[in-house]
Every structure is written in C-alpha cells, then in structure tokens.
Design a protein around this motif. Structure first.
Motif, PDB file in Angstrom:
ATOM      1  N   UNK A   7       4.532   9.801  -7.890  1.00 56.28           N
ATOM      2  CA  UNK A   7       5.864   9.584  -7.317  1.00 56.28           C
ATOM      3  C   UNK A   7       6.330   8.131  -7.429  1.00 56.28           C
ATOM      4  N   UNK A   8       5.504   7.280  -8.011  1.00 59.71           N
ATOM      5  CA  UNK A   8       5.779   5.836  -7.937  1.00 59.71           C
ATOM      6  C   UNK A   8       5.907   5.190  -9.305  1.00 59.71           C
ATOM      7  N   UNK A  26     -12.934  -1.005   0.338  1.00 56.07           N
ATOM      8  CA  UNK A  26     -11.940  -1.889   0.924  1.00 56.07           C
ATOM      9  C   UNK A  26     -11.290  -2.813  -0.079  1.00 56.07           C
ATOM     10  N   UNK A  27     -11.686  -2.714  -1.355  1.00 57.67           N
ATOM     11  CA  UNK A  27     -11.146  -3.619  -2.373  1.00 57.67           C
ATOM     12  C   UNK A  27      -9.644  -3.451  -2.549  1.00 57.67           C
ATOM     13  N   UNK A  28      -9.141  -2.253  -2.258  1.00 59.54           N
ATOM     14  CA  UNK A  28      -7.710  -1.993  -2.394  1.00 59.54           C
ATOM     15  C   UNK A  28      -6.877  -2.953  -1.544  1.00 59.54           C
ATOM     16  N   UNK A  29      -7.399  -3.335  -0.381  1.00 63.82           N
ATOM     17  CA  UNK A  29      -6.604  -4.102   0.581  1.00 63.82           C
ATOM     18  C   UNK A  29      -7.192  -5.479   0.885  1.00 63.82           C
ATOM     19  N   UNK A  59       0.850  -1.189   0.000  1.00 61.63           N
ATOM     20  CA  UNK A  59       0.000   0.000   0.000  1.00 61.63           C
ATOM     21  C   UNK A  59       0.888   1.242   0.000  1.00 61.63           C
ATOM     22  N   UNK A  60       0.638   2.112  -0.974  1.00 63.71           N
ATOM     23  CA  UNK A  60       1.375   3.371  -1.060  1.00 63.71           C
ATOM     24  C   UNK A  60       0.351   4.489  -0.938  1.00 63.71           C
ATOM     25  N   UNK A  84      -0.005  -3.925  -5.860  1.00 61.55           N
ATOM     26  CA  UNK A  84       0.160  -2.589  -5.289  1.00 61.55           C
ATOM     27  C   UNK A  84      -1.184  -1.878  -5.290  1.00 61.55           C
ATOM     28  N   UNK A  85      -1.505  -1.205  -4.203  1.00 64.03           N
ATOM     29  CA  UNK A  85      -2.687  -0.351  -4.141  1.00 64.03           C
ATOM     30  C   UNK A  85      -2.271   1.049  -3.726  1.00 64.03           C
ATOM     31  N   UNK A  86      -2.831   2.030  -4.422  1.00 63.69           N
ATOM     32  CA  UNK A  86      -2.540   3.423  -4.096  1.00 63.69           C
ATOM     33  C   UNK A  86      -3.698   4.020  -3.308  1.00 63.69           C
ATOM     34  N   UNK A  87      -3.372   4.559  -2.153  1.00 65.97           N
ATOM     35  CA  UNK A  87      -4.368   5.202  -1.297  1.00 65.97           C
ATOM     36  C   UNK A  87      -4.173   6.707  -1.322  1.00 65.97           C
ATOM     37  N   UNK A  88      -4.845   7.351  -2.240  1.00 66.38           N
ATOM     38  CA  UNK A  88      -4.681   8.799  -2.433  1.00 66.38           C
ATOM     39  C   UNK A  88      -6.015   9.486  -2.141  1.00 66.38           C
ATOM     40  N   UNK A  89      -6.186  10.053  -0.959  1.00 65.30           N
ATOM     41  CA  UNK A  89      -7.484  10.626  -0.588  1.00 65.30           C
ATOM     42  C   UNK A  89      -7.980  11.715  -1.532  1.00 65.30           C
ATOM     43  N   UNK A  90      -7.062  12.408  -2.215  1.00 64.65           N
ATOM     44  CA  UNK A  90      -7.502  13.509  -3.086  1.00 64.65           C
ATOM     45  C   UNK A  90      -8.395  13.017  -4.223  1.00 64.65           C
ATOM     46  N   UNK A  91      -8.283  11.739  -4.576  1.00 67.40           N
ATOM     47  CA  UNK A  91      -9.128  11.215  -5.651  1.00 67.40           C
ATOM     48  C   UNK A  91     -10.587  11.057  -5.222  1.00 67.40           C
ATOM     49  N   UNK A  92     -10.858  11.167  -3.939  1.00 66.21           N
ATOM     50  CA  UNK A  92     -12.253  11.053  -3.472  1.00 66.21           C
ATOM     51  C   UNK A  92     -12.969  12.402  -3.424  1.00 66.21           C
TER      52      UNK A  92
END
Length: 368
Positions: free
Chosen positions: A20-21, A142-145, A11-12, A169-177
């Motif tokens: 950045x990835x 929760x599908x990301x994890x 998780x990033x 890999x799952x990206x957790x970027x709150x700005x996309x919500x």
C-alpha cells in the motif's frame, strides 16, 4: 517527570503495508539495492512484495543476498560496491537483524567510495549515508526502529557496533514473521526481552520511553513463556503480538542502549556459535539479579508487570537458553573479560559493573 524522546524513523505497520506504500519508494529514487540473506526474505513474502512495488513504479533494482548471521563488514563493503556501480538512490534491507544492520552499513559505505571495510568504525555516529528502507521478518532485533548496526570484522572475528544510522522508513508487517522456525522465534523473543529489560534498569530511561517498556515487556515475556512451556510455534495472532512487542522493545533499545548481557553475549556468538538472542539471554538472569540487589523498586515493578518473580524468570530463561555445552578455562574467561575495560555498556548497570565482575560471572557460568 522526564519526557526526553527521539525517534526519527517513519514506521508504517499492518498487514499489506508494503504493497500500500508505493509512494514511499517512489519518493526515494528510481534505483534500489536490496540487501538480504539466505532464503527467508523470499519465504516470508517480503521480497516478493518489495519486487512488486518496485516493478509497479518502474524502478530498477538489484539484489545482494550474501548477508549471513552476524554480518561481516567485508560483505557489506562488497554490497556497497554493487550499489555504487548501479548508482543506487536507496538501500532496502529485508530480514532479521543481520540484513537490516547490514543495510545500514551498506548505505554508509555507498557514500564513502574508496574507503576500506574497517573504515566503517571511524566515520562516527550518524555518518552520511544513502536513504534506507527496512522490512523486518523476525520478532526481536529492533533494528527497524533503532540507529544501531552490529557488525563483525572477518579479519578480527569480533563484533562491534556503529550508531546513529536510522532508516528513513521501516515497515512493520507481522505476517512476514509467520514462516520463522521455532528456534528463530525463540531466540528473537529472548533478544527482544533483553532489549526491553536492559533498558528498564537503565538510568537513561525517561517517562515517555518507559511507556514502551510497560507495553512491550508483558507481551514478550508471556509469549516467551508460552514458547518455552508448549514448545509449539505461535499462531498468527501470537505472531502479531510478539512482533509488535519486539518493536516496543526496539524503541526502548534506541533510547537506552544495552547493558552487559549484549557485549558479554558477543563472546558466545563469536566463539561458540550462539544465535545473538540466546547469547544475550544467557546473561540476562544475572543482570536482573543485579537489579534486584541495587534497584529493588524497579525490580519489584518489573516482576509485578509480568506477574512473575526472580525464580520463574530465571527458570524460563534457563529453559530457553541451553548453555550446558559451553565450557571455558579460567584463562579464557580472564582474556574475554579484559576486552571490557571501560566498556560503555557496563556503566548503566545497577550498582555499576566492571571487567572483574564480568570475569566472576564467566567463571560461575562456564568454568567447570
């Protein structure tokens, strides 16, 4: 003490994490199929960021954007044919639960050329699949994890899950919500709360997993309460809290699975058009009431955690989820309940749960 724990997903998280990835994409190949649906991936900014990273890496990519709510196995199978045709090295899922769950299925189909759409259910947990990268744009799935993918058969019209299919890999970027409308924000918050609370009462919960529940439940409940009471969209800070709360809940979901609100909620999604989160939330008060009766110490700890009680909890969920227009006959309720003979999700419910119990609950809620 019980410290059992399993989580194979990298998780990033954080603002700008995708941009950045680039190395995470480069190490997974040069040809990518992006699986998404509608316009939310574009509006959120996630699709633009993914394109930028792939183009900077000189990667080839195609986009399959026909995934709708409650993803059809037929659509996933079609996307997999596109992946096979371009010899994709990796599947990228962008969106809420539907596109991310679909991406998992596409990754499975893509290494089982010649299979039929229905074959997805016969491959078993942890089926071979292409590498998967997930980018979430809602705060609830929760599908990301988790390793779960909930799919719908267009032929049968019924939802069914497969398991053991994790993202690399799952990206957790709150700005996309930030672009989620109010109704989606509310529904996904209810979904996240369902994941965490159903897991809270599960006998599968370990001490290590409980840490995620203790962290996530108060965040989600307080944000849900605010959404219900103000009927206003969250600001950027609250969006971030809610998104990370949904990831904590996803960790609980992955370890504990779900109880009866989820399979019973499928009925409201399939035949009454309820979004998944609202469908689960319709049954959540009854589930917690079961906890009060059969696991009173856990229930008391839960209410202390959220500074609430059964009355307020029920009131918040009933305000969030309007079931007033749902009506079914006694015969329909009986037919639905017969689907849940030996339902595995019922076996982790406090006090046990049977199809007869489910029938009585459907009658209480929906038979006028």
């Amino acid at each position: 003490m019980n410290f059992d724990f399993f989580m194979p997903v990298k998780i990033i998280s954080g603002k700008g994490a995708v941009l950045k990835s680039g190395a995470e994409f480069e190490k997974r190949g040069k040809r990518f199929l992006i699986v998404t649906g509608g316009s939310s991936a574009e509006k959120s900014g996630a699709l633009g960021d993914i394109r930028s990273v792939l183009e900077d890496a000189g990667a080839e990519y195609k986009i399959y954007d026909k995934i709708g709510p409650n993803p059809l196995i037929e659509s996933c199978h079609e996307a997999a044919q596109l992946a096979c045709g371009m010899k994709a090295d990796c599947i990228i899922g962008i969106g809420g639960g539907s596109p991310m769950d679909a991406a998992k299925a596409v990754a499975v189909y893509a290494v089982h050329e010649g299979c039929s759409p229905e074959d997805i259910y016969s491959f078993g947990a942890g089926a071979a699949h292409l590498p998967i990268i997930l980018v979430g744009t809602t705060s609830g799935t929760g599908s990301e994890v988790s390793g779960v993918s909930v799919l719908t058969s267009g032929a049968a019209g019924r939802k069914k899950s497969i398991g053991g299919i994790y993202a690399d890999v799952s990206f957790g970027c709150p700005e996309y919500t930030n672009t989620m409308p109010y109704s989606v924000t509310l529904s996904t918050a209810v979904d996240a709360l369902s994941h965490a609370v159903e897991g809270w009462f599960s006998p599968k919960i370990s001490d290590s997993v409980k840490v995620f529940a203790v962290k996530g439940i108060p965040i989600i409940y307080s944000e849900l309460k605010r959404l219900v009471e103000t009927k206003e969209l969250p600001d950027e800070e609250d969006r971030e809290r809610l998104y990370y709360g949904s990831l904590y809940a996803g960790m609980v979901l992955n370890a504990c699975g779900t109880a009866f609100p989820h399979p019973m909620g499928y009925v409201l999604t399939e035949d009454y058009g309820f979004p998944h989160g609202f469908a689960c939330g319709a049954f959540l008060p009854a589930f917690v009431q079961r906890g009060v009766k059969y696991a009173p110490e856990k229930a008391e700890e839960l209410f202390e955690l959220i500074s609430s009680d059964m009355g307020e909890f029920t009131d918040i969920l009933e305000k969030a989820v309007d079931i007033s227009n749902v009506s079914m006959t006694r015969e329909q309720a009986l037919e639905y309940s017969n689907r849940w003979e030996n339902q595995k999700n019922f076996k982790i419910v406090p006090g046990g749960y049977t199809k007869e119990d489910a029938f009585e609950l459907l009658k209480k809620l929906f038979v006028k």
